[in-house]
Design a protein around this motif. Structure first.
Motif, PDB file in Angstrom:
ATOM      1  N   ARG A  45       0.828  -1.212   0.000  1.00  0.00           N
ATOM      2  CA  ARG A  45       0.000   0.000   0.000  1.00  0.00           C
ATOM      3  C   ARG A  45       0.859   1.258   0.000  1.00  0.00           C
ATOM      4  O   ARG A  45       0.519   2.254  -0.652  1.00  0.00           O
ATOM      5  CB  ARG A  45      -0.932   0.000   1.213  1.00  0.00           C
ATOM      6  CG  ARG A  45      -2.080  -0.991   1.114  1.00  0.00           C
ATOM      7  CD  ARG A  45      -2.867  -1.041   2.425  1.00  0.00           C
ATOM      8  NE  ARG A  45      -3.282   0.281   2.862  1.00  0.00           N
ATOM      9  CZ  ARG A  45      -4.389   0.898   2.464  1.00  0.00           C
ATOM     10  NH1 ARG A  45      -5.198   0.293   1.611  1.00  0.00           N
ATOM     11  NH2 ARG A  45      -4.698   2.091   2.916  1.00  0.00           N
ATOM     12  N   THR A  46       1.952   1.213   0.714  1.00  0.00           N
ATOM     13  CA  THR A  46       2.840   2.370   0.753  1.00  0.00           C
ATOM     14  C   THR A  46       3.490   2.594  -0.605  1.00  0.00           C
ATOM     15  O   THR A  46       3.544   3.725  -1.107  1.00  0.00           O
ATOM     16  CB  THR A  46       3.923   2.181   1.832  1.00  0.00           C
ATOM     17  OG1 THR A  46       3.302   1.971   3.113  1.00  0.00           O
ATOM     18  CG2 THR A  46       4.825   3.408   1.919  1.00  0.00           C
ATOM     19  N   LEU A  50      -0.948   4.603  -1.470  1.00  0.00           N
ATOM     20  CA  LEU A  50      -2.212   4.643  -0.742  1.00  0.00           C
ATOM     21  C   LEU A  50      -2.052   5.087   0.703  1.00  0.00           C
ATOM     22  O   LEU A  50      -3.043   5.370   1.375  1.00  0.00           O
ATOM     23  CB  LEU A  50      -2.874   3.257  -0.790  1.00  0.00           C
ATOM     24  CG  LEU A  50      -3.215   2.757  -2.190  1.00  0.00           C
ATOM     25  CD1 LEU A  50      -3.796   1.347  -2.124  1.00  0.00           C
ATOM     26  CD2 LEU A  50      -4.187   3.703  -2.882  1.00  0.00           C
ATOM     27  N   GLN A  51      -0.830   5.136   1.174  1.00  0.00           N
ATOM     28  CA  GLN A  51      -0.549   5.679   2.497  1.00  0.00           C
ATOM     29  C   GLN A  51       0.877   6.212   2.472  1.00  0.00           C
ATOM     30  O   GLN A  51       1.701   5.747   1.687  1.00  0.00           O
ATOM     31  CB  GLN A  51      -0.724   4.619   3.589  1.00  0.00           C
ATOM     32  CG  GLN A  51       0.180   3.402   3.467  1.00  0.00           C
ATOM     33  CD  GLN A  51      -0.175   2.346   4.499  1.00  0.00           C
ATOM     34  OE1 GLN A  51      -1.211   1.711   4.420  1.00  0.00           O
ATOM     35  NE2 GLN A  51       0.702   2.173   5.475  1.00  0.00           N
ATOM     36  N   TYR A  67      -2.656  -1.196  -7.720  1.00  0.00           N
ATOM     37  CA  TYR A  67      -2.652  -2.050  -6.531  1.00  0.00           C
ATOM     38  C   TYR A  67      -3.893  -2.927  -6.549  1.00  0.00           C
ATOM     39  O   TYR A  67      -5.007  -2.438  -6.807  1.00  0.00           O
ATOM     40  CB  TYR A  67      -2.646  -1.182  -5.276  1.00  0.00           C
ATOM     41  CG  TYR A  67      -2.901  -1.932  -3.980  1.00  0.00           C
ATOM     42  CD1 TYR A  67      -1.892  -2.673  -3.373  1.00  0.00           C
ATOM     43  CD2 TYR A  67      -4.154  -1.881  -3.359  1.00  0.00           C
ATOM     44  CE1 TYR A  67      -2.126  -3.340  -2.177  1.00  0.00           C
ATOM     45  CE2 TYR A  67      -4.388  -2.544  -2.169  1.00  0.00           C
ATOM     46  CZ  TYR A  67      -3.369  -3.274  -1.581  1.00  0.00           C
ATOM     47  OH  TYR A  67      -3.605  -3.946  -0.409  1.00  0.00           O
TER      48      TYR A  67
END
Length: 207
Positions: A45-46, A50-51, A67
C-alpha cells in the motif's frame, strides 16, 4: 523500473517495517514473504501511494502503478465484459486492446455475458485479476492475488503474469504464501521488522 530505497512504513500509527531497499527491473517480479502481520500489505500500500511512507523513497514511472488486494471490485449488475470495460475506462482506456486476451487468459470467454453477481467466488477472483490485463499499468502491486483460486486458476494467473505482463516489460511485486511457479526472487521481510517501541507513525486509519 521500480526502486525502493531505505523505506520505512507504518500501520495504525506504529512503524512496522524499516530500511527496506530493493530494485525490480522491467520484465521481472519480486515475491514478498514473511509471517502474517509482518507488514506485506502495508509495504504494498505504501509503494502504491495509498498511504504515506515514514522515510525513504519509491521510484517508478508516473501513472504506471496499480494495486490489487483481496477485493475483486466486481460490479454485480454488469456482465463480465462490461466489468472489464468499466475498469479500463476508469484508467483512461475507453477501447482496451487487451480485453480479448484477458478473457482468454483467465478462462472467462464463455462467461463474458454473465452478470458479475452470478459468478462463483473463484470466477469473481479470476475476473478481478483479469482487470489487470486491461488497465494498461506496468507496475503491479499484488496482495495475495490467488485467494479463492483452485490450482488450475492459479496456473492461469501465473501464466498470464509471466507470459503477458512480464514478457511485455511490466513488473510485479507480489505478497503470497504459495508457490506461483514463476521465475522470481523472494524477499523475506522478517529482517526489516521495526522495533515495536519505535515511534514516528502517522495516526491515520488503516483501511
Amino acid at each position: 523500473m521500480l526502486t525502493v530505497t531505505d523505506l520505512c512504513c507504518a500501520r495504525g500509527g506504529l512503524a512496522v517495517l524499516t530500511d527496506v531497499s530493493f530494485d525490480v527491473d522491467a520484465g521481472k517480479a519480486l515475491i514478498l514473504r514473511g509471517p502474517n502481520g509482518i507488514g506485506k500489505t502495508t509495504l504494498l500500500r505504501t509503494m502504491a501511494g495509498l498511504q504515506p511512507a515514514l522515510a525513504g523513497s519509491i521510484t517508478y514511472p508516473e501513472d504506471e502503478a496499480a494495486y490489487a488486494s483481496h477485493a475483486d471490485g466486481i460490479k454485480s449488475a454488469l456482465t463480465v465484459t462490461e466489468n472489464l470495460k468499466f475498469w479500463a475506462d476508469v484508467h483512461g482506456l475507453s477501447d482496451p486492446t487487451g480485453l480479448e486476451t484477458a478473457l482468454e487468459r483467465f478462462d472467462l470467454t464463455d462467461l463474458r455475458e454473465r452478470l458479475g453477481g452470478t459468478l462463483s467466488a473463484g470466477q469473481k477472483r479470476r475476473l478481478g485479476l483479469a482487470r489487470l490485463g486491461v488497465i494498461g499499468r506496468k507496475v503491479l502491486f499484488l496482495d495475495e492475488p490467488t485467494v479463492s483460486l483452485d490450482g488450475f486458476s492459479v496456473k492461469l494467473f501465473a501464466d498470464w503474469l509471466q507470459n503477458n505482463h512480464l514478457a511485455g516489460g511490466g513488473v510485479a511485486v507480489i505478497a503470497t504464501h504459495i508457490d506461483l511457479g514463476i521465475d522470481a526472487p523472494e524477499l523475506d521481510l522478517t529482517p526489516f521488522k521495526a522495533d515495536p517501541n519505535a515511534g514516528g507513525g502517522s495516526d491515520e486509519a488503516f483501511l
